[in-house]
Scaffold this active site. Structure first.
Site, PDB file in Angstrom:
ATOM      1  CG  ASN A   9      -8.316  91.437 -14.171  1.00 38.42           C
ATOM      2  OD1 ASN A   9      -7.962  90.924 -13.104  1.00 38.42           O
ATOM      3  ND2 ASN A   9      -8.256  90.791 -15.334  1.00 38.42           N
ATOM      4  CE  LYS A  11      -4.914  91.465 -16.866  1.00 43.01           C
ATOM      5  NZ  LYS A  11      -4.510  91.342 -18.233  1.00 43.01           N
ATOM      6  CG  HIS A  94      -9.399  87.950 -18.207  1.00 42.93           C
ATOM      7  ND1 HIS A  94      -8.195  87.671 -18.805  1.00 42.93           N
ATOM      8  CD2 HIS A  94      -9.498  89.300 -18.140  1.00 42.93           C
ATOM      9  CE1 HIS A  94      -7.590  88.813 -19.081  1.00 42.93           C
ATOM     10  NE2 HIS A  94      -8.355  89.820 -18.689  1.00 42.93           N
ATOM     11  CD  GLU A  96      -4.541  87.830 -18.772  1.00 42.25           C
ATOM     12  OE1 GLU A  96      -4.738  87.847 -17.549  1.00 42.25           O
ATOM     13  OE2 GLU A  96      -4.267  88.858 -19.426  1.00 42.25           O
ATOM     14  CD  GLU A 166     -11.243  92.380 -20.988  1.00 41.75           C
ATOM     15  OE1 GLU A 166     -10.836  93.414 -20.460  1.00 41.75           O
ATOM     16  OE2 GLU A 166     -10.917  91.247 -20.621  1.00 41.75           O
ATOM     17  N   GLY A 172      -3.252  93.886 -22.838  1.00 41.08           N
ATOM     18  CA  GLY A 172      -1.866  93.909 -22.373  1.00 41.08           C
ATOM     19  C   GLY A 172      -0.858  94.128 -23.486  1.00 41.08           C
ATOM     20  CB  SER A 212      -4.287  98.596 -24.470  1.00 37.01           C
ATOM     21  OG  SER A 212      -3.510  97.410 -24.462  1.00 37.01           O
TER      22      SER A 212
HETATM   23  C1  PEP Z   1      -7.648  92.877 -19.049  1.00 37.82           C
HETATM   24  O1  PEP Z   1      -6.809  92.068 -18.728  1.00 37.82           O
HETATM   25  O2  PEP Z   1      -8.865  92.669 -18.814  1.00 37.82           O
HETATM   26  C2  PEP Z   1      -7.198  94.087 -19.723  1.00 37.82           C
HETATM   27  C3  PEP Z   1      -8.065  94.835 -20.346  1.00 37.82           C
HETATM   28  O3  PEP Z   1      -5.852  94.333 -19.644  1.00 37.82           O
HETATM   29  P1  PEP Z   1      -5.079  95.639 -20.219  1.00 37.82           P
HETATM   30  O4  PEP Z   1      -5.903  96.842 -19.811  1.00 37.82           O
HETATM   31  O5  PEP Z   1      -3.751  95.605 -19.559  1.00 37.82           O
HETATM   32  O6  PEP Z   1      -5.027  95.488 -21.692  1.00 37.82           O
END
Ligand code: PEP
Length: 249
Positions: A9, A11, A94, A96, A166, A172, A212
């Site tokens: 992703n 973003k 997601h 966000e 997630e 992040g 992450s």
């Molecule tokens: C995400 O935004 O779906 C995500 C998993 O981000 P990150 O890997 O940066 O934690």
């Protein structure tokens, strides 16, 4: 059908030139794997990504879409616009989108219905926040998110659903759920689906972990029996890191 997937992703990152460069590097370095590889660049670069990957096994997904067919929704993108440029996979829910843009389970259920009506595949994201886990409410939160946005679907529809658990506290932040925490939640997700739809749907749904994931922890997380791959944010923006994560599966 349950499959192994590594999805990136991107973003709101990468200009057109940067997108093309990253796609070229990924195509050149991609290891042989039975896992599906998916990238989700920003909307304006989707058509270029589809065209640049025309002869590649790397697939392209959108990061979001609106539920309406068309109309007065300034700044939004409709399913037909994605389908028209060759994109039939969309990330929905997601964290966000939920936290920064106020998307609720009910709102997401409408998007899910539109995606289903258009025969699109959904990568559906969900997961608890830090204070919910600290309060011991993480299973209840995850169960609620699944039920509210997805459990009105019939069993057949689940062929088009990929789940991405997630935990918000791991997105992040550099902080990852331990492989045991991921496995525990993924097993709980399958059990919840089993109770509603039966073992066949529960065992066949692909459940990704996101939060992450990086080259140093991917292999251990992916080794867990109920983890079918990952949705990767930050580490999908660097070809070498993303390739290492793909190798880990
Ligand atoms: C995400 O935004 O779906 C995500 C998993 O981000 P990150 O890997 O940066 O934690």
């Amino acid at each position: 059908m349950r499959s192994k997937i590594v999805a990136g992703n991107w973003k709101m990152n990468k200009t057109l030139k940067e997108t093309e460069a990253l796609l070229a590097e990924l195509s050149a370095k991609r290891p042989d794997t039975e896992a599906e590889i998916i990238v989700a660049p920003t909307f304006v670069n989707l058509a270029t990504a589809v065209s640049n990957l025309a002869s590649s096994v790397i697939q392209v997904a959108a990061q979001n879409m609106h539920f309406a067919e068309n109309g007065a929704f300034t700044g939004e993108i409709a399913a037909d616009m994605l389908l028209d440029i060759g994109i039939d996979t969309v990330i929905l829910g997601h964290s966000e989108r939920r936290s920064l843009f106020g998307e609720t389970d009910d709102f997401l259920a409408k998007k899910v219905d539109t995606a289903m009506a258009k025969n699109m595949r959904i990568i559906f994201c969900f997961g608890e926040e830090l204070q919910e886990r600290q309060a011991g409410r993480h299973f209840a939160v995850v169960e609620g998110q699944l039920k509210n946005a997805l459990f009105h679907l019939d069993a057949n529809a689940w062929q088009k659903i990929v789940l991405a658990y997630e935990p918000v506290w791991a997105i992040g932040t550099g902080e990852t759920a331990t492989p045991e925490q991921a496995q525990e939640m993924h097993a709980f997700i399958r059990k919840t689906i089993d109770e509603k739809y039966g073992a066949s749907v529960a065992q066949n749904v692909t459940v990704l972990y996101g939060g992450s994931v990086k080259p140093s922890n991917a292999e251990e997380i992916f080794s867990k029996p109920d983890v079918d791959g990952g949705l990767i944010g930050g580490a999908s923006l660097k070809a070498d890191d993303f390739i290492e994560i793909i190798k880990a599966i």
